[in-house]
Design an enzyme around this catalytic site. Sequence first.
Site: not given
Length: 406
Positions: A143, A232, A235, A271, A294, A328, A330
């Site tokens: 990633e 994700h 995000n 979250i 994640d 944030l 992970g």
Amino acid sequence: MPSNKSVSDAPITQFINCRILREHKLQREDLWVRGGRILDPEKLFFDEQGYADECVDCEGSIITPGFIDVQINGGYGVDFSQASDDVSGGVSIVAKKILEHGVTSFCPTLVTSPPAVYHKVLPQVKVHSGGRHGAGVLGVHLEGPFISVEKKGAHPERFLRSFQGGGVVDLMETYGGLDDVAMVTLAPELAGSESVVRALCQRGVTVSLGHSVANLSQAEDAVSSGASFITHLFNAMLPFHHRDPGIVGLLTSDRVPAGRTVFYGMIADGIHTNPAALRIAHRAHPSGLVLVTDAIAAMGLPPGSHTLGQQVIEIQGLHAYVAGTKTLSGSIATMDMCVRHFKQASGCSVEEALEAASLHPAQLLGLSHKKGTLDYGSDADLTLLDDDLNVRATYISGEEVWRKDP
């Protein structure tokens, strides 16, 4: 050993008193396993006149294909993006511990790092089958670092890279090689990315779009070149806008080539994604949803300071932030937790929740001929769950590798 006319000497296991996930439905029938694979009982009875050597009473459990996590950065104090002389030992610790969460195979994920880290870590992580030692490794998920500065999230800006050397050269200079790499997340708006997407796909590497400010057209071009996943969803990408929905628009795009599915990762930890956003995505494109944890090194550890690649992370309750910020970075969720939350938040069926953690990731990685289903001939990687979707036991290749204490 079978003293019947069976074609194999391998012992046959029959799982009884269970509901098995097959053809998108929970069905009350027994499951037969031999030689690590799921067996067709009709052939066993009529062609071989065989029978079971061992009977496992599942006590009413649900049997689902083993969970597959395609984005997990570490856990239990192990950070896959930390260069060490025993990276494989760290991978083994996580592989062993995630069995209790129903995960039977996974993609260790590296976040944006300097080339020296990739050159040290990647040669130590090999694709291998799971077993008593832990969940199997399907290949590494890289990633970054070819991502957007604006949407870097928790990735350190100083190590981000562009395709200035012509694409494949940059990949090789950065990573050192692509052996045992299953997936690469990149930003499709970066100049030169189209040829990189094609080159990766030709090597059998899944390309994911993420950490990106791409508009819908750029995302569609990347899919046309072979990209098949969104890292994700919602995000680290442009928010949905009605005049240009960005990467999110791929969920309903009419430019996805016929016969192709765009899959998308969801961190269903309560979250990272509001339940309403989770429902919008699922209702727009249910067959593409892939649950990912994640998870970072702090999964399974108490609150406090931990690392993610080159950054320090603070755990506050269920939140993981880059130290000193509210960014944030992970999650500390486990896969079974994500399955339960996804079902509760989306209102989807049990079957849909389970397939988002098994069938869909297997389809994404091109492995659904052997993983992610309970079809005859598939690997007997199994997760046994109660009605509340808590894990009771985990099997790999038909062998029990974890069971909850009674």
